[in-house]
Design a protein around this motif. Structure first.
Motif, PDB file in Angstrom:
ATOM      1  N   ASP C  76      -6.998  -7.438  -0.095  1.00  0.00           N
ATOM      2  CA  ASP C  76      -6.195  -8.643  -0.241  1.00  0.00           C
ATOM      3  C   ASP C  76      -4.721  -8.246  -0.252  1.00  0.00           C
ATOM      4  O   ASP C  76      -4.228  -7.618  -1.188  1.00  0.00           O
ATOM      5  CB  ASP C  76      -6.544  -9.366  -1.552  1.00  0.00           C
ATOM      6  N   LEU C  77      -4.006  -8.621   0.797  1.00  0.00           N
ATOM      7  CA  LEU C  77      -2.619  -8.219   0.917  1.00  0.00           C
ATOM      8  C   LEU C  77      -1.729  -8.908  -0.103  1.00  0.00           C
ATOM      9  O   LEU C  77      -0.663  -8.422  -0.444  1.00  0.00           O
ATOM     10  CB  LEU C  77      -2.099  -8.525   2.326  1.00  0.00           C
ATOM     11  N   MET C  78      -2.141 -10.064  -0.566  1.00  0.00           N
ATOM     12  CA  MET C  78      -1.280 -10.838  -1.445  1.00  0.00           C
ATOM     13  C   MET C  78      -1.105 -10.182  -2.807  1.00  0.00           C
ATOM     14  O   MET C  78      -0.181 -10.505  -3.540  1.00  0.00           O
ATOM     15  CB  MET C  78      -1.852 -12.253  -1.621  1.00  0.00           C
ATOM     16  N   VAL C  79      -2.034  -9.270  -3.168  1.00  0.00           N
ATOM     17  CA  VAL C  79      -1.882  -8.626  -4.473  1.00  0.00           C
ATOM     18  C   VAL C  79      -1.445  -7.171  -4.347  1.00  0.00           C
ATOM     19  O   VAL C  79      -1.359  -6.468  -5.340  1.00  0.00           O
ATOM     20  CB  VAL C  79      -3.194  -8.708  -5.293  1.00  0.00           C
ATOM     21  N   ALA C  80      -1.161  -6.721  -3.136  1.00  0.00           N
ATOM     22  CA  ALA C  80      -0.729  -5.329  -2.968  1.00  0.00           C
ATOM     23  C   ALA C  80       0.728  -5.178  -3.389  1.00  0.00           C
ATOM     24  O   ALA C  80       1.496  -6.128  -3.372  1.00  0.00           O
ATOM     25  CB  ALA C  80      -0.903  -4.914  -1.504  1.00  0.00           C
ATOM     26  N   THR C  81       1.098  -3.948  -3.766  1.00  0.00           N
ATOM     27  CA  THR C  81       2.490  -3.713  -4.153  1.00  0.00           C
ATOM     28  C   THR C  81       3.360  -3.566  -2.903  1.00  0.00           C
ATOM     29  O   THR C  81       2.852  -3.328  -1.807  1.00  0.00           O
ATOM     30  CB  THR C  81       2.620  -2.407  -4.959  1.00  0.00           C
ATOM     31  N   GLU C  82       4.652  -3.690  -3.097  1.00  0.00           N
ATOM     32  CA  GLU C  82       5.582  -3.603  -1.968  1.00  0.00           C
ATOM     33  C   GLU C  82       5.466  -2.241  -1.291  1.00  0.00           C
ATOM     34  O   GLU C  82       5.543  -2.118  -0.065  1.00  0.00           O
ATOM     35  CB  GLU C  82       7.009  -3.851  -2.469  1.00  0.00           C
ATOM     36  N   ARG C  83       5.254  -1.213  -2.083  1.00  0.00           N
ATOM     37  CA  ARG C  83       5.128   0.135  -1.546  1.00  0.00           C
ATOM     38  C   ARG C  83       3.946   0.229  -0.599  1.00  0.00           C
ATOM     39  O   ARG C  83       4.045   0.756   0.496  1.00  0.00           O
ATOM     40  CB  ARG C  83       4.929   1.072  -2.738  1.00  0.00           C
ATOM     41  N   GLU C  84       2.783  -0.281  -1.081  1.00  0.00           N
ATOM     42  CA  GLU C  84       1.590  -0.249  -0.242  1.00  0.00           C
ATOM     43  C   GLU C  84       1.803  -1.062   1.015  1.00  0.00           C
ATOM     44  O   GLU C  84       1.397  -0.679   2.109  1.00  0.00           O
ATOM     45  CB  GLU C  84       0.384  -0.816  -1.023  1.00  0.00           C
ATOM     46  N   LEU C  85       2.463  -2.212   0.863  1.00  0.00           N
ATOM     47  CA  LEU C  85       2.671  -3.087   2.006  1.00  0.00           C
ATOM     48  C   LEU C  85       3.542  -2.419   3.055  1.00  0.00           C
ATOM     49  O   LEU C  85       3.282  -2.547   4.251  1.00  0.00           O
ATOM     50  CB  LEU C  85       3.311  -4.398   1.561  1.00  0.00           C
ATOM     51  N   SER C  86       4.581  -1.712   2.622  1.00  0.00           N
ATOM     52  CA  SER C  86       5.449  -1.125   3.641  1.00  0.00           C
ATOM     53  C   SER C  86       4.729   0.003   4.369  1.00  0.00           C
ATOM     54  O   SER C  86       5.112   0.373   5.473  1.00  0.00           O
ATOM     55  CB  SER C  86       6.767  -0.645   3.040  1.00  0.00           C
ATOM     56  N   LYS C  87       3.653   0.517   3.766  1.00  0.00           N
ATOM     57  CA  LYS C  87       2.866   1.504   4.498  1.00  0.00           C
ATOM     58  C   LYS C  87       1.985   0.816   5.531  1.00  0.00           C
ATOM     59  O   LYS C  87       1.677   1.372   6.575  1.00  0.00           O
ATOM     60  CB  LYS C  87       1.964   2.285   3.524  1.00  0.00           C
ATOM     61  N   ILE C  88       1.568  -0.399   5.209  1.00  0.00           N
ATOM     62  CA  ILE C  88       0.682  -1.106   6.134  1.00  0.00           C
ATOM     63  C   ILE C  88       1.473  -1.672   7.312  1.00  0.00           C
ATOM     64  O   ILE C  88       1.016  -1.623   8.460  1.00  0.00           O
ATOM     65  CB  ILE C  88      -0.054  -2.248   5.408  1.00  0.00           C
ATOM     66  N   ARG C  89       2.656  -2.186   7.036  1.00  0.00           N
ATOM     67  CA  ARG C  89       3.461  -2.785   8.097  1.00  0.00           C
ATOM     68  C   ARG C  89       3.902  -1.729   9.083  1.00  0.00           C
ATOM     69  O   ARG C  89       4.421  -0.707   8.714  1.00  0.00           O
ATOM     70  CB  ARG C  89       4.732  -3.422   7.502  1.00  0.00           C
ATOM     71  N   GLY C  90       3.691  -1.986  10.322  1.00  0.00           N
ATOM     72  CA  GLY C  90       4.084  -1.025  11.350  1.00  0.00           C
ATOM     73  C   GLY C  90       2.955  -0.072  11.667  1.00  0.00           C
ATOM     74  O   GLY C  90       2.773   0.315  12.819  1.00  0.00           O
ATOM     75  N   ARG C  91       2.160   0.267  10.659  1.00  0.00           N
ATOM     76  CA  ARG C  91       1.107   1.230  10.897  1.00  0.00           C
ATOM     77  C   ARG C  91      -0.210   0.528  11.247  1.00  0.00           C
ATOM     78  O   ARG C  91      -0.911   0.910  12.159  1.00  0.00           O
ATOM     79  CB  ARG C  91       0.934   2.072   9.628  1.00  0.00           C
ATOM     80  N   HIS C  92      -0.530  -0.518  10.481  1.00  0.00           N
ATOM     81  CA  HIS C  92      -1.782  -1.227  10.730  1.00  0.00           C
ATOM     82  C   HIS C  92      -1.557  -2.633  11.241  1.00  0.00           C
ATOM     83  O   HIS C  92      -2.318  -3.149  12.041  1.00  0.00           O
ATOM     84  CB  HIS C  92      -2.625  -1.291   9.445  1.00  0.00           C
ATOM     85  N   ILE C  93      -0.529  -3.269  10.712  1.00  0.00           N
ATOM     86  CA  ILE C  93      -0.155  -4.602  11.198  1.00  0.00           C
ATOM     87  C   ILE C  93       1.284  -4.519  11.668  1.00  0.00           C
ATOM     88  O   ILE C  93       2.143  -4.036  10.943  1.00  0.00           O
ATOM     89  CB  ILE C  93      -0.232  -5.669  10.086  1.00  0.00           C
ATOM     90  N   SER C  94       1.518  -4.984  12.872  1.00  0.00           N
ATOM     91  CA  SER C  94       2.869  -4.899  13.400  1.00  0.00           C
ATOM     92  C   SER C  94       3.337  -6.257  13.845  1.00  0.00           C
ATOM     93  O   SER C  94       2.549  -7.057  14.345  1.00  0.00           O
ATOM     94  CB  SER C  94       2.866  -3.929  14.579  1.00  0.00           C
TER      95      SER C  94
END
Lengths: 325, 271, 276
Positions: C76-94
């Motif tokens: 669930d992306l809505m409960v992830a921390t900003e740190r985790e999210l910035s790892k996902i952005r660009g790498r898994h979701i662009s």
């Protein structure tokens, strides 16, 4: 190269124009150097007119200007009536002190103001931003004179730092590090005044330009690509926000020589300020004109350096893009 | 009384600096010629960089062409100075692509529409207000919204206000520089219908600039295809679309056709 | 049924502007995308489609509150921390940004900008990065990668800039690419090229695409499924052909009718359907 040559020619033309304007304006100022002497009953009018002829003050304006221009080329910059010496060495001795003061003050101002502005912008609305904002607003609203007098009063009352002059009375006895320390202590008061007056402007400007860049689409896009916050700030945001900051930096450079006159007079720092003030009051023409010319040179040099920096930093300006800042 | 537009041999070049090095010259438009009979529409089509915007800006005299002639009705305007041009400015008006940048978003609609009247010193304050109100109604908006700020309107409504502003001085020729791009499909349809109605009501001559063949095919009688600053093909719309001669035209028509064919396939038998 | 890559469950987004009433930008949206699927989101301005894209990549503006869940690969992306999210952005979701001209940093060279994306997610040395940049530029159809890489954005044409932005989006081979109106400002032949390019890349690397647009014509022959949005709600979803052939919802019917009459036909416009 063509660019540099063009700017140089333009600068020279401007300087000649300033000198002509200066000469013309001082002509209209009431009074002359010998007014005080005239009041003295011991000096006869013949002596005064002889002095006038000696200094060439009875010649028409154009001739005086020509003689002054010739003396500029010689390196003298005219002749001081009060000091009875060529203007150039007088100016330069004082100018060195002023430059020491203002460069130090500018360094401190930017070392504090730049990071503070960036920090305020990146923590938009946070505690840092609010505190820095209030302090800046407060400082900006106080005139430089008031800050100067307040700090002066504080220094005198507390006797913590020496007030007035560049070195203590026993300067000749001091050697090496002690000498440097002595000058630094004397610098403390005028530098503090200058920094307090200037840091708020730098902080607000830097904050504003960084904020504007933070909202730019390319930064949002970079966030979307997952670029980390710190790296983004330094590698992506700051280069974009540099443009207006460099212009402000150019302004600061341009004011290196002329911006501290008031502070020097109040704090007693032996720079150009007191020299110009005395010379103006005494109608010592050539010192005033020489000082104005020196300040103009610095102003032009400061602007020029800013333009060169801008050209180097922003590829859009290099290409003549219409939408570069 | 309608007004024709003729352009003959229009050319314009730009200098681009390259930092400290020499500057290069870009020929934005070269020898462009076309004729729009009074009350008709011509669409200037081409990909970005083909020079169509340059032609539009020269025709409206936002810029001065380097050479060539522009005949607005019977008057040649390419060489006129600012003073002689002033009275003629009311004859030809322009509508730009992005309403948020062509109008000050903090101004009210009435201020925007009345501005041309103010500049040309036409009418009293009340007369200007009345004219603005009637123009709002004519472009399909309510006169009650006159005092709303531009940024309170939707994109399509903003473009309507831009059209109202262009109509304020009762021009005879309208130049629309990509005025339809960036709008939703249904909004585009509505604006095109509005433009058609206005053309019929006021005998307006239109010069349309666009990169989208599909959108303008409905509005235009004549088509001119531009590429690299030159007009490569022009003629009646139907003929060009049905039988494109030049490769650039064929590419443009093929792109529009592609979507049509895909649609037909998706629809299957029911067309 | 294959497990879904992305799943939106009852996602609602409310905006709280500083002066004005709160608006419901997204209303209980439900959508799922499987690996390698191309899904089109069709809607006009104000329909909430941009908010949908922003929500998936969790780049909502700060004055927004959300309800519901966004599951990506089970998380669930809505409960992830900003740190985790910035790892996902660009790498898994662009996210392919909307206007390529303003999405590129004007004072950084193209090669540097692509390198930044690589730097954030992959541990390549300088040589590896340069090689990857050349590969990416070639993949999006830009010859002369040396020259492009050392150019600044203002030196490239609009089409080239769009390709560069796509190269940045696929740089780390994400599993999901979200594109918000990426072609609406381009001319038709260029639009076609970009669509072909994107679908080729998506098929080749088995990437899922979420394609947000207001132009139904661009989804034909491109998207596998379409979701139609109106006023914050997804009013109809289904395979592309079905949506065009048998639209159910009145709004969809109006849109399809418009497309048929307006964008593709040579007949003059007689009665314009009003979709809203």
């Amino acid at each position: 190269m063509k660019f540099l040559a063009r700017r140089l020619v333009r600068a020279l033309v401007l300087l000649v124009g300033v000198s002509i304007l200066c000469f013309g304006l001082t002509e209209f100022a009431p009074g002359s150097f010998f007014d005080e002497m005239r009041l003295n009953p011991q000096i006869s009018p013949e002596t005064i007119s002889a002095l006038r002829t000696h200094y060439g003050l009875d010649r028409p304006l154009a001739i005086r200007y020509g003689r002054w221009a010739a003396s500029v080329v010689h390196g003298d910059f005219g002749y001081s009536l009060a000091y009875n010496a060529p203007v150039a060495p007088l100016l330069w001795a004082r100018a060195k002190n002023t430059l020491l003061l203002t460069s130090l003050a500018m360094l401190v101002t930017w070392v504090i103001g730049l990071p503070l502005g960036v920090w305020s912008a990146s923590s938009r609305g946070g505690l840092t931003d609010k505190v820095a904002g209030s302090v800046s607003s407060f400082l900006i609203s106080i005139p430089e004179v008031v800050i100067a007098i307040a700090l002066l009063a504080l220094a005198v009352r507390s006797r913590a730092i020496p007030v007035g002059g560049m070195v203590s009375l026993n300067a000749e006895d001091l050697v090496g590090w002690q000498r440097v320390r002595d000058v630094l202590l004397h610098l403390l008061l005028p530098v503090s005044i200058l920094v307090l007056s200037g840091v708020a402007v730098v902080e607000r400007h830097v904050r504003a330009s960084v904020l504007e860049v933070l909202d730019a689409p390319c930064i949002q896009a970079a966030r979307g690509f997952g670029i980390g916050k710190t790296r983004m700030l330094f590698r992506h945001v700051l280069p974009l926000a540099a443009n207006p900051a460099i212009s402000l930096f150019g302004f600061s450079l341009a004011g290196l020589l002329g911006g501290s006159l008031l502070v020097e007079v109040i704090a007693g720092w032996p720079g150009l300020g007191p020299l110009i003030l005395d010379a103006t009051l005494a109608r010592d023409l050539y010192i005033v004109i020489g000082a104005v010319m020196l300040c103009s040179v610095f102003m032009l040099a400061g602007n020029f350096i800013a333009d060169v920096l801008l050209l180097a930093c922003d590829p859009r300006i290099r290409a003549g893009e219409p939408d570069a800042a | 009384m309608a007004c024709s537009l003729r352009v003959q041999g229009l050319s314009r070049q730009y200098q681009t600096r390259n930092g400290w090095r020499k500057s290069t010259t870009v020929q934005a438009a070269c020898g462009v010629s076309f004729y729009i009979p009074a009350g008709k529409t011509l669409a200037l089509i081409g990909s970005s960089g083909s020079g169509k915007s340059t032609v539009a800006r020269c025709v409206v005299r936002l810029e001065r062409p380097d050479s060539g002639e522009i005949w607005l009705g019977g008057v040649e305007i390419s060489r006129l100075g600012a003073r002689s041009l002033r009275p003629l400015r009311s004859r030809i008006q322009m509508i730009f692509q992005d309403p948020t940048t062509s109008m000050n978003p903090r101004m009210s609609a009435s201020a925007i529409i009345e501005e041309p009247l103010l500049i040309q010193q036409r009418g009293t304050r009340n007369e200007r207000r009345e004219r603005a109100a009637s123009l709002m109604v004519e472009v399909g908006l309510s006169a009650d919204w006159l005092d709303r700020r531009i940024n309170e309107f939707s994109g399509g409504q903003q473009q309507r206000i831009a059209i109202a502003r262009a109509l304020a001085l009762s021009p005879k020729v309208l130049v629309l520089d990509e005025a339809l791009s960036g709008l939703d499909l249904s909004t585009q349809v509505q604006i095109i219908q509005l433009l058609k109605n206005l053309q019929a009501a006021h005998s307006l001559t239109y010069l349309l600039i666009s990169h989208d063949l599909g959108a303008v095919a409905h509005l235009t009688d004549l088509l001119a295809v531009m590429s690299a600053g030159r007009i490569v093909e022009q003629g009646p719309t139907k003929e060009i679309i049905v039988n494109p001669q030049q490769p650039q035209t064929q590419t443009l028509v093929a792109a529009a056709e592609h979507f049509k064919k895909a649609f037909a396939r998706a629809q299957g038998a029911s067309a | 049924m294959p497990a879904s890559l992305l799943q939106l469950r009852n996602l609602s987004v409310r905006y709280f502007p500083r002066n004005g009433a709160p608006t419901l930008a997204l209303d209980a949206a439900n959508l799922s995308i499987v690996r390698g699927e191309i899904v089109g989101i069709l809607g006009e301005s104000g329909s909430g489609k941009t908010t949908l894209g922003q929500a998936v990549v969790t780049l909502l503006p700060t004055a927004a509150k959300y309800d519901g869940q966004v599951f990506f690969d089970g998380r669930d992306l809505m409960v992830a921390t900003e740190r985790e999210l910035s790892k996902i952005r660009g790498r898994h979701i662009s996210l392919v940004p909307q206007d390529p001209a303003s999405a590129l940093n004007p004072v950084m060279r193209i090669g540097t900008q692509i390198a930044e994306v690589l730097r954030a997610h992959e541990a390549l040395d300088r040589k590896g990065r340069i090689q990857r940049i050349h590969e990416l530029l070639a993949e999006v159809g830009l010859d002369d990668p040396e020259r492009i890489g050392s150019s600044y954005p203002h030196q490239l044409s609009g089409g080239q800039r769009q390709r560069v932005v796509i190269a940045m989006a696929i740089a780390c081979r994400p599993q999901l690419i979200i594109a918000d109106e990426p072609v609406s400002k381009l001319d038709l032949p260029l639009q076609l090229q970009v669509l072909e390019l994107m679908s080729g890349i998506a098929r080749k690397h088995c990437m899922a695409l979420l394609w947000i647009t207001h132009d139904p014509a661009t989804l034909l022959g491109f998207a596998d499924r379409i979701g139609v949005m109106q006023a914050g709600q997804i009013v109809e979803q289904g395979p592309t052909e079905q949506i065009f052939r048998h639209p159910q919802h009145p709004y969809t019917q109006a849109l399809v009718g418009l497309t048929q009459e307006f964008a593709l036909s040579e007949r003059p416009l007689v009665n314009a359907h009003h979709a809203n």
